[in-house]
Design a protein around this motif. Structure first.
Motif, PDB file in Angstrom:
ATOM      1  N   ALA A  94       0.852  -1.185   0.000  1.00 43.33           N
ATOM      2  CA  ALA A  94       0.000   0.000   0.000  1.00 43.33           C
ATOM      3  C   ALA A  94       0.889   1.237   0.000  1.00 43.33           C
ATOM      4  CB  ALA A  94      -0.898   0.007   1.236  1.00 43.33           C
ATOM      5  N   PRO A  95       0.438   2.310  -0.655  1.00 40.39           N
ATOM      6  CA  PRO A  95       1.281   3.502  -0.709  1.00 40.39           C
ATOM      7  C   PRO A  95       1.616   3.994   0.697  1.00 40.39           C
ATOM      8  CG  PRO A  95      -0.960   3.959  -1.443  1.00 40.39           C
ATOM      9  CD  PRO A  95      -0.816   2.489  -1.380  1.00 40.39           C
ATOM     10  N   SER A  96       2.866   4.376   0.861  1.00 41.48           N
ATOM     11  CA  SER A  96       3.301   4.738   2.206  1.00 41.48           C
ATOM     12  C   SER A  96       2.651   6.024   2.683  1.00 41.48           C
ATOM     13  CB  SER A  96       4.815   4.876   2.225  1.00 41.48           C
ATOM     14  OG  SER A  96       5.198   5.786   1.217  1.00 41.48           O
ATOM     15  N   THR A  97       2.116   6.802   1.730  1.00 33.98           N
ATOM     16  CA  THR A  97       1.516   8.070   2.122  1.00 33.98           C
ATOM     17  C   THR A  97       0.052   7.912   2.511  1.00 33.98           C
ATOM     18  OG1 THR A  97       1.029   8.477  -0.184  1.00 33.98           O
ATOM     19  CG2 THR A  97       3.036   9.463   0.692  1.00 33.98           C
ATOM     20  N   ALA A  98      -0.405   6.679   2.643  1.00 31.65           N
ATOM     21  CA  ALA A  98      -1.819   6.489   2.951  1.00 31.65           C
ATOM     22  C   ALA A  98      -2.130   6.934   4.376  1.00 31.65           C
ATOM     23  CB  ALA A  98      -2.209   5.039   2.774  1.00 31.65           C
ATOM     24  N   ILE A  99      -3.272   7.577   4.517  1.00 33.19           N
ATOM     25  CA  ILE A  99      -3.799   7.901   5.833  1.00 33.19           C
ATOM     26  C   ILE A  99      -4.628   6.705   6.277  1.00 33.19           C
ATOM     27  CG2 ILE A  99      -5.197   9.522   7.147  1.00 33.19           C
ATOM     28  CD1 ILE A  99      -4.793  11.398   4.581  1.00 33.19           C
ATOM     29  N   THR A 100      -4.353   6.177   7.432  1.00 26.65           N
ATOM     30  CA  THR A 100      -5.084   5.014   7.897  1.00 26.65           C
ATOM     31  C   THR A 100      -6.273   5.458   8.734  1.00 26.65           C
ATOM     32  OG1 THR A 100      -3.004   3.826   7.969  1.00 26.65           O
ATOM     33  CG2 THR A 100      -4.889   2.808   9.055  1.00 26.65           C
ATOM     34  N   VAL A 101      -7.441   5.057   8.289  1.00 32.52           N
ATOM     35  CA  VAL A 101      -8.660   5.350   9.034  1.00 32.52           C
ATOM     36  C   VAL A 101      -9.211   4.018   9.522  1.00 32.52           C
ATOM     37  CG1 VAL A 101     -10.983   6.318   8.937  1.00 32.52           C
ATOM     38  CG2 VAL A 101      -9.149   7.389   7.658  1.00 32.52           C
ATOM     39  N   GLY A 102      -9.333   3.867  10.799  1.00 34.59           N
ATOM     40  CA  GLY A 102      -9.821   2.608  11.361  1.00 34.59           C
ATOM     41  C   GLY A 102     -11.262   2.728  11.816  1.00 34.59           C
ATOM     42  N   VAL A 103     -12.038   1.678  11.554  1.00 40.55           N
ATOM     43  CA  VAL A 103     -13.410   1.608  12.049  1.00 40.55           C
ATOM     44  C   VAL A 103     -13.496   0.354  12.915  1.00 40.55           C
ATOM     45  CG1 VAL A 103     -15.840   1.470  11.436  1.00 40.55           C
ATOM     46  CG2 VAL A 103     -14.285   2.727   9.978  1.00 40.55           C
ATOM     47  N   PHE A 104     -13.894   0.544  14.156  1.00 38.16           N
ATOM     48  CA  PHE A 104     -13.843  -0.574  15.089  1.00 38.16           C
ATOM     49  C   PHE A 104     -15.234  -1.103  15.399  1.00 38.16           C
ATOM     50  CE2 PHE A 104     -10.060   1.955  15.685  1.00 38.16           C
ATOM     51  CZ  PHE A 104      -9.083   0.994  15.578  1.00 38.16           C
ATOM     52  N   ALA A 105     -15.209  -2.332  15.919  1.00 43.15           N
ATOM     53  CA  ALA A 105     -16.481  -3.019  16.167  1.00 43.15           C
ATOM     54  C   ALA A 105     -17.316  -2.311  17.224  1.00 43.15           C
ATOM     55  CB  ALA A 105     -16.206  -4.460  16.593  1.00 43.15           C
ATOM     56  N   ASN A 106     -16.653  -1.578  18.126  1.00 42.07           N
ATOM     57  CA  ASN A 106     -17.421  -0.888  19.153  1.00 42.07           C
ATOM     58  C   ASN A 106     -17.900   0.488  18.692  1.00 42.07           C
ATOM     59  OD1 ASN A 106     -15.039   0.485  19.109  1.00 42.07           O
ATOM     60  ND2 ASN A 106     -14.439  -0.016  21.211  1.00 42.07           N
TER      61      ASN A 106
END
Lengths: 137, 135
Positions: free
Chosen positions: B58-70
């Motif tokens: 994955a491109p290193s410049t990616a912004i990681t957005v996490g969506v969690f189960a809670n």
């Protein structure tokens, strides 16, 4: 044209068919052209609302993912393992079609990821997620 | 109907084709197409899905957005509210306007929240969204 020629002889010819026939043929051609071969999912889901959704012009294969994990496509419930062969078949029939996944608000993201993988391995790379536009329309 | 046809034949034979059967056929065809026409257009937003081979690259410049189960959402590791996602994305985009977003959903996360988050990211100006799950 027919009635004109006949008018002197026969008066009870009925209506002139030619304009009606023109009209009906035009209507027919219109409907043939505008018919899009959409594969409906066959079940309604509660779509999440989103503001930036766009019309997906080629998104003709609709796959519904219900809250309980059921997958519906082409008006019947299918198993996750049946998605890939079905997509392969549809992809051969109409290669330009893309897939829209109608995921229920409460469906599991892991199931959707698996579903997207199955669609991809079936040959359709472009997958969109359906949302209900906020503005109503 | 039949009466008329007989009479036409009596009068003259250079009448051209008989329109009635053709008209019947065309009308049937018309009704068929009207009935089978489906006027469904879905509104959708497009996301990428990495193949298992590309996943590591994955491109290193990616912004990681996490969506969690809670129901929590994180942007680059910080837990944020859904309404703050857009602002965070806009800020990150000013630093690197070619950045893509890697949307990582935890198994068990609700798709409603995933799609709303993706919508917020798109509102923030990034349409290059890659959807993935954390195993």
């Amino acid at each position: 044209m027919k009635s004109r020629r006949h008018n002197p002889e026969v008066e009870d010819h009925g209506i002139d068919l030619a304009p009606m026939l023109d009209f009906v043929l035009n209507l027919l051609i219109f409907f043939i052209i505008t018919t899009s071969f959409i594969k409906e999912a066959g079940v309604t889901v509660v779509k999440p609302s989103a503001e930036t959704v766009e019309h997906s012009e080629s998104g003709n294969i609709l796959i519904a993912l219900r809250a309980n994990g059921d997958i519906w496509m082409d008006r019947r419930q299918v198993d996750i393992r049946d998605v890939r062969p079905a997509i392969e078949r549809l992809h051969v029939e109409r290669p330009e079609d893309t897939v829209v996944i109608l995921a229920d608000r409460n469906s599991n993201a892991a199931v959707m990821a698996k579903l997207m993988d199955e669609v991809r391995s079936g040959g359709i790379k472009q997958v969109s997620l359906a949302g209900a536009p906020l503005g109503g329309e | 109907m039949r009466m008329r046809r007989y009479r036409q034949q009596e009068h003259e034979s250079q009448h051209g084709i008989d329109l009635a059967p053709m008209l019947d056929f065309v009308l049937n065809l018309l009704i068929f197409f009207i009935i089978t026409a489906i006027f469904v257009k879905e509104y959708a937003l497009e996301v990428n899905r990495p193949s298992s081979f590309e996943q590591s690259s994955a491109p290193s410049t990616a912004i990681t957005v996490g969506v969690f189960a809670n129901g929590e959402i994180s942007v680059d590791g910080r837990t944020v509210d859904l309404r703050a996602v857009r602002a965070n994305i806009e800020r990150a985009r000013t630093a690197d306007n070619k950045a893509g977003v890697l949307l990582v959903a935890e198994p068990g996360a609700k798709n409603g929240l995933v799609i709303e988050t993706a919508d917020q990211v798109r509102q923030g100006g990034i349409t290059d969204i890659t959807f993935s799950t954390s195993e």
